[in-house]
Design an enzyme around this catalytic site. Structure first.
Site, PDB file in Angstrom:
ATOM      1  N   HIS A  37       0.806  -1.227   0.000  1.00 59.98           N
ATOM      2  CA  HIS A  37       0.000   0.000   0.000  1.00 59.98           C
ATOM      3  C   HIS A  37       0.837   1.275   0.000  1.00 59.98           C
ATOM      4  O   HIS A  37       0.316   2.354  -0.250  1.00 59.98           O
ATOM      5  CB  HIS A  37      -0.935   0.011   1.216  1.00 59.98           C
ATOM      6  CG  HIS A  37      -0.219   0.260   2.519  1.00 59.98           C
ATOM      7  ND1 HIS A  37       0.438  -0.742   3.201  1.00 59.98           N
ATOM      8  CD2 HIS A  37      -0.046   1.393   3.252  1.00 59.98           C
ATOM      9  CE1 HIS A  37       0.979  -0.242   4.293  1.00 59.98           C
ATOM     10  NE2 HIS A  37       0.709   1.047   4.354  1.00 59.98           N
ATOM     11  N   LYS A 196      -4.400 -19.272  18.067  1.00 55.17           N
ATOM     12  CA  LYS A 196      -3.053 -19.594  18.578  1.00 55.17           C
ATOM     13  C   LYS A 196      -2.288 -18.338  18.968  1.00 55.17           C
ATOM     14  O   LYS A 196      -1.449 -18.366  19.877  1.00 55.17           O
ATOM     15  CB  LYS A 196      -2.294 -20.429  17.550  1.00 55.17           C
ATOM     16  CG  LYS A 196      -2.088 -19.766  16.184  1.00 55.17           C
ATOM     17  CD  LYS A 196      -0.798 -19.011  16.044  1.00 55.17           C
ATOM     18  CE  LYS A 196      -0.675 -18.337  14.692  1.00 55.17           C
ATOM     19  NZ  LYS A 196       0.618 -17.653  14.494  1.00 55.17           N
TER      20      LYS A 196
END
Length: 336
Positions: A37, A196
């Site tokens: 970006h 996780k």
């Protein structure tokens, strides 16, 4: 002899993991386009042929090309791999949606839940893109630096479209260093990669407080039980959670300091606050954002997740880590 599928691929997201995946794909001989970006940073990467910010001293293969214009990047390939932080995943989908054609296929290696809703990223993709495009997710125990260096790595891939899954497995798989396992359970593969990170913060906090290896192992084991319970409530296959996208990713993230989530937890356990810890790490800590979403999703599903709940209490309710340890250890006796 098996025919190996090969075609260009566009990677959206030039952070450490997106760049590492682009390097791995292009090293396999596939023309790969990497978009980010920030045009200035992309121009710098194009000139220097490496990511000095994230992966210094790892040169780009010849097949890797930098692209700073999103519309052009999407015309380069029909297969798009999104590797951006989970909190901007929906924003990127909204950007690309009007630029897609009926031939495009979408895969992501983003790990997380949608901010403020707790939705799986597949649900987000279906809402924004509809059901016109094959979707796939890549998830498992991978540190960007090791992947970019070509060190041995194994990962799971799941897709709504069997042909897309097979072709992407062929393209990513490299017999020398990168092994890809297909898994039909998209829910479980996505969930394992998201939760996780939360458990890794917990093990980091525990180690930061000096609680030792026994406590770390207990948190990993009971954390896996929490992930599995939540996954089952959402329709996941329980065997997914003992595979690459479950136990594999959990153990890696909870035990190695290359994990930003673990390092973040370590600093919290040593008395730093969340803002200080994130500033020192200098990159996105997915587990921080996903703790709240995981907690709210567990509440919605009516699933008991005491470790996730206590990490939520530390990050968002001001509870001290030492009090959390007392809470977890003082819970009512129960069977495993």
């Amino acid at each position: 002899m098996e025919k190996i599928y090969s075609a260009p691929i566009t990677v959206l997201g030039a952070g450490s993991y997106g760049t590492a995946l682009a390097i791995a794909l292009s090293r396999n001989g596939h023309k790969t386009y990497l978009w980010g970006h920030n045009p200035q940073k992309m121009a710098q990467m194009a000139v220097r042929r490496m990511s000095e910010e994230f992966l210094p001293d790892i040169p780009f293969p010849e097949a890797l090309e930098i692209e700073s214009d999103l519309a052009t990047a999407l015309t380069r390939s029909k297969d798009i791999l999104i590797v951006v932080p989970s909190h901007v995943f929906s924003e990127v989908l909204q950007q690309i949606q009007p630029l897609l054609t009926s031939e495009h296929r979408i895969m992501w290696a983003t790990k997380g839940l949608e901010r403020d809703t707790g939705r799986l990223l597949q649900e987000v993709a279906l809402q924004i893109l509809g059901d016109r495009y094959p979707l796939a997710v890549l998830s498992g125990p991978t540190f960007a630096k090791e992947l970019a260096q070509g060190l041995p790595t194994a990962i799971a891939l799941s897709s709504t479209d069997p042909q897309f899954a097979d072709e992407m497995q062929q393209r990513i798989h490299c017999s020398k260093a990168f092994r890809v396992y297909l898994n039909s359970d998209m829910v479980g593969v996505q969930l394992g990669g998201a939760i996780k990170n939360v458990i890794a913060i917990g093990t980091g906090i525990s180690d930061g407080m000096g609680f030792g290896a026994n406590a770390r192992t207990a948190l990993i084991t009971r954390g896996l039980a929490e992930i599995s319970r939540l996954g089952l409530s959402l329709g996941a296959n329980p065997t997914t959670f003992i595979g690459m996208a479950g136990l594999g990713d959990l153990v890696l993230t909870c035990t190695d300091n290359q994990s930003r989530n673990r390092r973040f937890g370590l600093m919290l356990g040593q008395g730093r606050n969340a803002q200080e810890a994130m500033a020192e790490i200098g990159q996105v800590v997915e587990g921080f954002y996903n703790t709240k979403e995981a907690y709210l999703l567990a509440q919605k599903q009516g699933i008991e997740m005491p470790i996730v709940e206590q990490i939520y209490q530390i990050l968002f309710c001001g509870k001290h880590a030492s009090d959390v340890a007392k809470t977890l250890l003082g819970r009512e006796r129960k069977g495993e």
